[in-house]
Design a protein around this motif. Structure first.
Motif, PDB file in Angstrom:
ATOM      1  N   ILE A 196       0.843  -1.205   0.000  1.00 38.25           N
ATOM      2  CA  ILE A 196       0.000   0.000   0.000  1.00 38.25           C
ATOM      3  C   ILE A 196       0.873   1.247   0.000  1.00 38.25           C
ATOM      4  O   ILE A 196       1.827   1.354   0.758  1.00 38.25           O
ATOM      5  CB  ILE A 196      -0.990  -0.010   1.185  1.00 38.25           C
ATOM      6  N   GLU A 197       0.516   2.186  -0.903  1.00 36.66           N
ATOM      7  CA  GLU A 197       1.208   3.472  -0.994  1.00 36.66           C
ATOM      8  C   GLU A 197       0.378   4.484  -0.208  1.00 36.66           C
ATOM      9  O   GLU A 197      -0.658   4.931  -0.671  1.00 36.66           O
ATOM     10  CB  GLU A 197       1.300   3.907  -2.460  1.00 36.66           C
ATOM     11  N   GLN A 198       0.844   4.800   0.980  1.00 35.70           N
ATOM     12  CA  GLN A 198       0.079   5.684   1.869  1.00 35.70           C
ATOM     13  C   GLN A 198       0.462   7.135   1.619  1.00 35.70           C
ATOM     14  O   GLN A 198       1.575   7.546   1.924  1.00 35.70           O
ATOM     15  CB  GLN A 198       0.350   5.320   3.332  1.00 35.70           C
ATOM     16  N   GLU A 199      -0.482   7.900   1.053  1.00 35.21           N
ATOM     17  CA  GLU A 199      -0.245   9.345   0.888  1.00 35.21           C
ATOM     18  C   GLU A 199      -0.888  10.097   2.056  1.00 35.21           C
ATOM     19  O   GLU A 199      -1.872   9.645   2.631  1.00 35.21           O
ATOM     20  CB  GLU A 199      -0.823   9.824  -0.447  1.00 35.21           C
ATOM     21  N   TYR A 200      -0.300  11.249   2.402  1.00 36.97           N
ATOM     22  CA  TYR A 200      -0.826  12.055   3.518  1.00 36.97           C
ATOM     23  C   TYR A 200      -0.364  13.493   3.351  1.00 36.97           C
ATOM     24  O   TYR A 200       0.542  13.786   2.561  1.00 36.97           O
ATOM     25  CB  TYR A 200      -0.359  11.495   4.869  1.00 36.97           C
ATOM     26  N   ALA A 234       8.316  12.534  -1.842  1.00 37.94           N
ATOM     27  CA  ALA A 234       7.483  13.741  -1.768  1.00 37.94           C
ATOM     28  C   ALA A 234       6.428  13.661  -2.864  1.00 37.94           C
ATOM     29  O   ALA A 234       6.678  13.122  -3.942  1.00 37.94           O
ATOM     30  CB  ALA A 234       8.347  14.982  -1.949  1.00 37.94           C
ATOM     31  N   GLU A 235       5.241  14.202  -2.594  1.00 37.00           N
ATOM     32  CA  GLU A 235       4.131  14.098  -3.549  1.00 37.00           C
ATOM     33  C   GLU A 235       3.945  15.367  -4.386  1.00 37.00           C
ATOM     34  O   GLU A 235       4.676  16.337  -4.249  1.00 37.00           O
ATOM     35  CB  GLU A 235       2.840  13.701  -2.825  1.00 37.00           C
ATOM     36  N   VAL A 236       2.933  15.305  -5.253  1.00 31.34           N
ATOM     37  CA  VAL A 236       2.711  16.343  -6.274  1.00 31.34           C
ATOM     38  C   VAL A 236       2.298  17.683  -5.652  1.00 31.34           C
ATOM     39  O   VAL A 236       2.706  18.752  -6.105  1.00 31.34           O
ATOM     40  CB  VAL A 236       1.633  15.836  -7.265  1.00 31.34           C
ATOM     41  N   TRP A 295       3.073  13.926   1.127  1.00 34.72           N
ATOM     42  CA  TRP A 295       4.123  12.911   1.068  1.00 34.72           C
ATOM     43  C   TRP A 295       3.504  11.537   0.900  1.00 34.72           C
ATOM     44  O   TRP A 295       2.291  11.360   1.070  1.00 34.72           O
ATOM     45  CB  TRP A 295       4.945  12.924   2.365  1.00 34.72           C
ATOM     46  N   GLU A 296       4.349  10.563   0.607  1.00 31.73           N
ATOM     47  CA  GLU A 296       3.914   9.165   0.497  1.00 31.73           C
ATOM     48  C   GLU A 296       4.970   8.254   1.115  1.00 31.73           C
ATOM     49  O   GLU A 296       6.165   8.557   1.063  1.00 31.73           O
ATOM     50  CB  GLU A 296       3.760   8.793  -0.985  1.00 31.73           C
ATOM     51  N   TYR A 297       4.514   7.148   1.694  1.00 29.74           N
ATOM     52  CA  TYR A 297       5.426   6.046   1.991  1.00 29.74           C
ATOM     53  C   TYR A 297       4.704   4.769   1.597  1.00 29.74           C
ATOM     54  O   TYR A 297       3.476   4.761   1.439  1.00 29.74           O
ATOM     55  CB  TYR A 297       5.854   6.020   3.471  1.00 29.74           C
TER      56      TYR A 297
HETATM   57 MN    MN Z   1       1.784   8.696  -4.967  1.00 29.59          MN
END
Ligand code: MN
Ligand code: ADP
Ligand code: MN
Ligand code: MN
Length: 366
Positions: free
Chosen positions: A135-139, A197-199, A204-206
């Motif tokens: 799972i790619e967790q974005e926050y 780092a996100e768009v 961010w994502e992990y």
């Molecule tokens: Mn992403």
């Protein structure tokens, strides 16, 4: 910037003195974690054990006041915590443990937000297929005014483009939190596999995985707890809202990568991944309802068909297509085996619900 955060103002180097005090060898602190009645937020409380636990079944069943967590009436409030997995505690360290639990009502039935119970049934029924999940967790990080961290108070950052995987003080904010969280997850025993780092700036994502079966849910929830705790120390708020800023800003998802043993074998794409995609196409609504805590209402704001998402109303699939519900990574298409990526789950999804739906549709044919 963080002046109005009481936690950020506390002196962390003074705290180090207390954290390094020796404690009795035969005792440890166990912090029990559970999901509250919102289905999104984690609660915790700590107790002393007079032994060092190795397996969850050695741990005592505990309880809490469910009327204070939206999970019970005041007159009948005792709610049970059943320990299900143990991790090392990166905050208290030493022999201290984090204990993820699922919650049961006074009558021993799972609470409404205990999605683990039925997820586990599905995972046990499907275990011979060895389902793996990543799972790619974005926050998104927020300041105490609930504004994305580092955004100007009056106005907006420049348009999206430079921020994704960005480097530099005007591209990304609070990498300290991201790296601290990554280290804490490794220390705890979480199978964290990367970060970026996100768009949208302050997003961010992990990634957690691949994990087999129920493990993915346990590990992702503990990783979210660790993230909230690290950010708390820094006086920063974490939101998992799938669309924290309206307008031309990307939302936040929890892309769920899935494979079975057969998909991972030679030729798995043709025989297995395409079959799974066909089944998913016939169960779109069921999945949308399982992919955020409000049965699709939260994801409605995010799955617009823009900003690298598909429309919530349509099912689509494609190789390397980030505007589809399901993406087959290009590398998998070339190797003719691997996994598929379900891009629909919202960042605030319950991974137990998401992975249960995938297993019931793709493996158990329910
Ligand atoms: Mn992403
Ligand atoms: P993206 O290209 O979509 O940004 P990421 O690299 O962020 O992808 O995440 C891919 C995720 O897929 C990782 O969590 C990884 O562990 C997981 N993964 C890799 N192989 C498999 C597999 N065979 N089955 C399930 N998940 C997998
Ligand atoms: Mn990713
Ligand atoms: Mn992805």
């Amino acid at each position: 910037m963080l002046k109005n955060s009481p936690n950020a103002l506390l002196n962390k180097s003074i705290f180090q003195h207390y954290l390094t005090l020796p404690v009795p060898d035969d005792k440890c602190q166990a912090t029990y974690l559970w999901i509250d009645g919102t289905g999104e937020n984690i609660r915790c409380k700590t107790r002393t054990l007079d032994f060092i636990p190795k397996k969850p079944d050695e741990l005592p069943v505990w309880n809490y006041d469910g009327s204070s967590t939206y999970q019970a009436e005041g007159a009948n409030s005792d709610t049970y915590l059943m320990p299900v997995a143990i991790y090392k505690d990166p905050f208290l360290r030493g022999n201290s443990k984090l204990v993820i639990c699922d919650a049961y009502k006074y009558n021993k039935k799972p609470t409404e937000t205990n999605k683990r119970h039925s997820c586990l049934q599905a995972m046990l029924a499907a275990k011979d297929h060895h389902p793996w999940f990543g799972i790619e967790q974005e926050y998104t990080l927020l300041d105490m005014d609930l504004r994305p961290l580092g955004w100007p108070k009056n106005g907006f950052p420049g348009p999206q483009g430079p921020y994704y995987c960005g480097v530099g003080a005007n591209k990304v904010y609070a990498r300290d939190i991201v790296e601290a969280h990554y280290r804490c997850c490794l220390y705890a025993g979480i199978n964290i596999s990367g970060t970026n780092a996100e768009v949208m700036p302050a997003q961010w994502e992990y990634q957690v995985g691949p994990c087999e079966g129920i493990d993915i849910g346990d590990q992702l929830w503990v990783s979210r707890y660790i993230l909230q705790r690290v950010a708390e120390d820094f006086g920063v708020i974490v939101t998992f809202d799938p669309k924290p800023m309206e307008g031309d800003w990307n939302g936040a998802g929890a892309h769920t990568n899935f494979s079975t043993k057969a998909m991972r074998e030679e030729g798995g794409i043709i025989s297995e991944i395409e079959k799974a995609i066909d089944k998913l196409s016939r169960n779109h609504l069921r999945h949308i309802q399982a992919y955020d805590p409000k049965q699709g209402k939260d994801n409605e704001r995010r799955l617009t068909g823009r900003h690298e998402t598909s429309s919530i109303h349509d099912f689509s699939a494609g190789v390397a297509n980030r505007g589809a519900s399901i993406r087959i990574p290009r590398g998998c298409a070339e190797e003719k085996k691997g996994y598929l990526e379900d891009r629909r789950p919202a960042s605030n999804c319950d991974p137990y619900s998401v992975c249960e739906a995938i297993v019931r549709t793709c493996i158990l044919d329910e």
